[in-house]
Design an enzyme around this catalytic site. Structure first.
Site, PDB file in Angstrom:
ATOM      1  N   SER A 199      56.600 -51.424 -45.733  1.00 42.45           N
ATOM      2  CA  SER A 199      55.342 -50.710 -46.692  1.00 42.45           C
ATOM      3  C   SER A 199      54.103 -51.496 -46.146  1.00 42.45           C
ATOM      4  O   SER A 199      52.913 -50.781 -45.990  1.00 42.45           O
ATOM      5  CB  SER A 199      55.801 -50.868 -48.019  1.00 42.45           C
ATOM      6  OG  SER A 199      56.809 -50.399 -48.391  1.00 42.45           O
TER       7      SER A 199
ATOM      8  N   ARG B  72      61.930 -33.349 -44.965  1.00 43.71           N
ATOM      9  CA  ARG B  72      61.739 -34.200 -46.201  1.00 43.71           C
ATOM     10  C   ARG B  72      60.540 -33.530 -46.991  1.00 43.71           C
ATOM     11  O   ARG B  72      59.514 -32.813 -46.404  1.00 43.71           O
ATOM     12  CB  ARG B  72      61.508 -35.511 -45.852  1.00 43.71           C
ATOM     13  CG  ARG B  72      62.811 -36.301 -45.443  1.00 43.71           C
ATOM     14  CD  ARG B  72      62.457 -37.791 -45.090  1.00 43.71           C
ATOM     15  NE  ARG B  72      62.211 -38.454 -46.041  1.00 43.71           N
ATOM     16  CZ  ARG B  72      61.987 -39.809 -45.984  1.00 43.71           C
ATOM     17  NH1 ARG B  72      61.772 -40.473 -45.298  1.00 43.71           N
ATOM     18  NH2 ARG B  72      61.771 -40.562 -47.423  1.00 43.71           N
TER      19      ARG B  72
ATOM     20  N   SER C 158      56.526 -42.425 -57.252  1.00 39.99           N
ATOM     21  CA  SER C 158      56.529 -42.477 -55.746  1.00 39.99           C
ATOM     22  C   SER C 158      55.208 -43.358 -55.286  1.00 39.99           C
ATOM     23  O   SER C 158      54.274 -42.776 -55.384  1.00 39.99           O
ATOM     24  CB  SER C 158      56.505 -40.997 -55.032  1.00 39.99           C
ATOM     25  OG  SER C 158      56.145 -41.331 -53.557  1.00 39.99           O
TER      26      SER C 158
ATOM     27  N   GLN D 274      54.581 -43.653 -52.191  1.00 41.46           N
ATOM     28  CA  GLN D 274      54.083 -42.993 -51.121  1.00 41.46           C
ATOM     29  C   GLN D 274      52.856 -41.729 -51.663  1.00 41.46           C
ATOM     30  O   GLN D 274      51.798 -41.673 -50.998  1.00 41.46           O
ATOM     31  CB  GLN D 274      55.028 -42.019 -50.260  1.00 41.46           C
ATOM     32  CG  GLN D 274      56.141 -43.172 -49.579  1.00 41.46           C
ATOM     33  CD  GLN D 274      57.134 -42.529 -48.736  1.00 41.46           C
ATOM     34  OE1 GLN D 274      57.646 -41.417 -49.035  1.00 41.46           O
ATOM     35  NE2 GLN D 274      57.998 -43.385 -48.154  1.00 41.46           N
TER      36      GLN D 274
ATOM     37  N   ASP E 173      65.222 -48.614 -52.525  1.00 45.43           N
ATOM     38  CA  ASP E 173      65.732 -48.611 -50.813  1.00 45.43           C
ATOM     39  C   ASP E 173      66.917 -49.583 -50.856  1.00 45.43           C
ATOM     40  O   ASP E 173      67.559 -49.740 -49.845  1.00 45.43           O
ATOM     41  CB  ASP E 173      64.786 -49.201 -49.997  1.00 45.43           C
ATOM     42  CG  ASP E 173      63.375 -48.081 -49.818  1.00 45.43           C
ATOM     43  OD1 ASP E 173      63.469 -47.231 -50.092  1.00 45.43           O
ATOM     44  OD2 ASP E 173      62.346 -48.542 -49.449  1.00 45.43           O
TER      45      ASP E 173
ATOM     46  N   LYS F 187      65.717 -39.031 -49.193  1.00 51.09           N
ATOM     47  CA  LYS F 187      65.510 -40.211 -48.055  1.00 51.09           C
ATOM     48  C   LYS F 187      65.573 -39.716 -46.857  1.00 51.09           C
ATOM     49  O   LYS F 187      65.784 -38.562 -46.481  1.00 51.09           O
ATOM     50  CB  LYS F 187      66.056 -41.506 -48.750  1.00 51.09           C
ATOM     51  CG  LYS F 187      65.772 -41.970 -49.957  1.00 51.09           C
ATOM     52  CD  LYS F 187      64.019 -42.395 -49.831  1.00 51.09           C
ATOM     53  CE  LYS F 187      63.467 -42.880 -51.298  1.00 51.09           C
ATOM     54  NZ  LYS F 187      62.138 -43.018 -50.969  1.00 51.09           N
TER      55      LYS F 187
HETATM   56  C1  S3P Z   1      57.802 -46.400 -49.754  1.00 44.20           C
HETATM   57  C2  S3P Z   1      57.931 -45.935 -50.968  1.00 44.20           C
HETATM   58  C3  S3P Z   1      59.387 -45.541 -51.090  1.00 44.20           C
HETATM   59  C4  S3P Z   1      60.253 -46.120 -50.390  1.00 44.20           C
HETATM   60  C5  S3P Z   1      59.841 -46.197 -48.855  1.00 44.20           C
HETATM   61  C6  S3P Z   1      58.511 -46.808 -48.743  1.00 44.20           C
HETATM   62  C7  S3P Z   1      56.169 -46.832 -49.668  1.00 44.20           C
HETATM   63  O1  S3P Z   1      59.316 -44.360 -51.322  1.00 44.20           O
HETATM   64  O2  S3P Z   1      61.715 -45.658 -50.721  1.00 44.20           O
HETATM   65  O3  S3P Z   1      60.808 -46.752 -48.288  1.00 44.20           O
HETATM   66  O4  S3P Z   1      55.927 -47.780 -48.667  1.00 44.20           O
HETATM   67  O5  S3P Z   1      55.377 -46.490 -50.239  1.00 44.20           O
HETATM   68  P1  S3P Z   1      59.063 -43.047 -52.299  1.00 44.20           P
HETATM   69  O6  S3P Z   1      57.381 -43.255 -52.532  1.00 44.20           O
HETATM   70  O7  S3P Z   1      59.186 -41.709 -51.891  1.00 44.20           O
HETATM   71  O8  S3P Z   1      59.537 -43.491 -53.576  1.00 44.20           O
END
Ligand code: S3P
Length: 420
Positions: A23, A120, A165, A167, A305, A332
């Site tokens: 990340s 996705r 999330s 992300q 994760d 995922k």
């Molecule tokens: C991540 C957020 C998580 C995680 C992913 C990495 C990130 O996903 O599962 O492996 O780096 O922001 P989500 O934002 O979909 O929960």
């Protein structure tokens, strides 16, 4: 298709480093690409996901060079329209963060990825980007990748995502760097804080107070960053060392910041012998007898994760473990509720999915032929389960491991004393 065979054996012993946090790696690459001047990054993840993001910033005009000694030098600040489709590979984080960054830059770009990425959900980032005034979407009104983005002209907004999330938060905050005023994300449950932590560390005007993160438009300063080890990879060794008798493993220099350390709490609750030294980042784990627990929905963003490998721990524990509120696992790299259920059921564990909960009972696992379903974390969870299963476990689709942890097999070998 690659396969990997595992048999149970003696204890796991030794010290190791896992790849740099995935990340953080994506985010430092994007920030280095935006910053005027040269940034230096040490310890970047060596997985394919991050390699894709690294190539993409190159296609956008950043100059990326190995500077020796594991350091990458990135000269950024002058990004321009790419001459080709930007391929994120298997990376959901890559595509969603890049969608935010590119929505703010005044040119056209197309983001695409593998078959999993094309399935996705992208509506979760397209909706806030549309609210900011961005023109971004899939082919013929679709909300799936490939995504075409005509960047520029964004307005700052306040946005409350309906899913927790990091992300989505990261996407909106990266877009906010190029908006005409402040942008705020109000989180339903706190998710990993890398975007706001790294924005603050690179001189961006960002504020995070009681679930509200506000960024003001601007560009990062060039920076130097040492990426700490990925807790999501350390979790495989933490579970492996817990369940394989006569083990003691130290994973060095692990990031265990907000919303990334939930697996340690859960393992402790299950009776694991885990210690984290906050000054060095070292995570020390010794074998222990585990018992079942309940993982509540509010804990899930902090260990999302890690559920596949925690489910393996649960299959080796006494009693039942419930993971509540894990519906996000369906979207995922694979449908992880289905793929974890298939993996553990195939190896003899009583496992069931109840609406959005995963319930795993303890059992004596037996070896089986299982499949990664092109999901790195399912492959590695299968390998960890194979370390205590009776007979041989064969994992098909092992190549998926390269997504995040190309050195997994070598590290396993080293912890087993080179005995394979
Ligand atoms: C991540 C957020 C998580 C995680 C992913 C990495 C990130 O996903 O599962 O492996 O780096 O922001 P989500 O934002 O979909 O929960």
């Amino acid at each position: 298709m690659e396969t990997f065979e595992v048999r149970s054996g003696g204890g796991l012993r030794g010290r190791l480093r896992v790849p740099g946090d995935k990340s953080i790696s994506h985010r430092v690459l994007l920030l280095a690409a935006l910053a005027d001047g040269t940034s230096t990054i040490r310890g970047l993840s060596d997985g394919d996901d991050v390699r894709c993001t690294r190539s993409i910033i190159g296609l956008l005009g950043a100059e990326v060079e190995e500077a020796g000694d594991g350091t990458l030098a990135v000269r950024g600040g002058r990004l321009s329209e790419p001459g080709e489709v930007l391929d994120v590979g298997n990376s959901g984080t890559g595509i969603r963060l890049l969608a935010g960054l590119l929505a703010g830059l005044p040119f056209r770009s197309v983001l695409d990825g593998d078959a999993s990425i094309r399935r996705r959900p992208m509506d979760r980032v397209l909706a806030p980007l549309a609210a900011m005034g961005a023109t971004a979407g899939g082919v013929d009104g679709s909300t799936l990748a490939p995504l075409t983005i005509e960047g520029g002209g964004l307005s700052g907004i306040e946005y409350a995502p309906t899913v927790a999330s990091a992300q989505v938060k990261g996407c909106v905050l990266f877009a906010g760097l190029s908006a005409d005023g402040p942008t705020t994300v109000v989180e339903p449950v706190a998710t990993r804080a890398h975007t706001e932590e790294l924005f603050a560390a690179t001189g961006i005007d960002v504020e995070a107070v009681s679930g509200r993160v506000t960024v003001r438009p601007g560009r990062p300063d060039s920076f130097g960053h040492d990426v700490e080890g990925d807790p999501s990879q350390a979790a495989f060794w933490a579970v492996a060392a817990s369940i394989v008798p006569d083990s003691e493993v130290v994973v060095e220099h692990v990031y265990l910041g907000p919303a990334r350390n939930g697996f340690v709490d859960v393992l402790e609750r299950m009776g694991a012998d885990v210690r984290h030294d906050a000054s060095t980042g070292d995570l020390t784990v010794r074998s222990a007898d585990l018992r079942g627990t309940v993982v509540e929905a509010h804990e899930v963003p902090g260990l999302l994760d890690e559920v596949p490998v925690l489910a393996v721990a649960a299959a080796c524990a006494e009693g039942e473990t419930r993971f509540e509120g894990v519906a996000e696992l369906r979207v995922k790299e694979s449908d992880r509720l289905a793929t974890v259920e298939e993996l553990l059921a195939g190896m003899g564990a009583p496992v069931r999915v109840e609406e959005d909960a995963l319930v795993v009972g303890g059992a004596d696992l037996h070896g089986a032929e299982v499949h990664s379903h092109h999901d790195h974390r399912i492959a590695m969870a299968g390998a960890v389960a194979g370390l205590v299963a009776d007979g041989t476990t064969t994992i098909g689709g092992w190549e998926a491991v390269a997504t995040s942890y190309p050195g997994f097999t070598g590290d396993l070998d080293a912890l087993r004393g080179g005995g394979g």
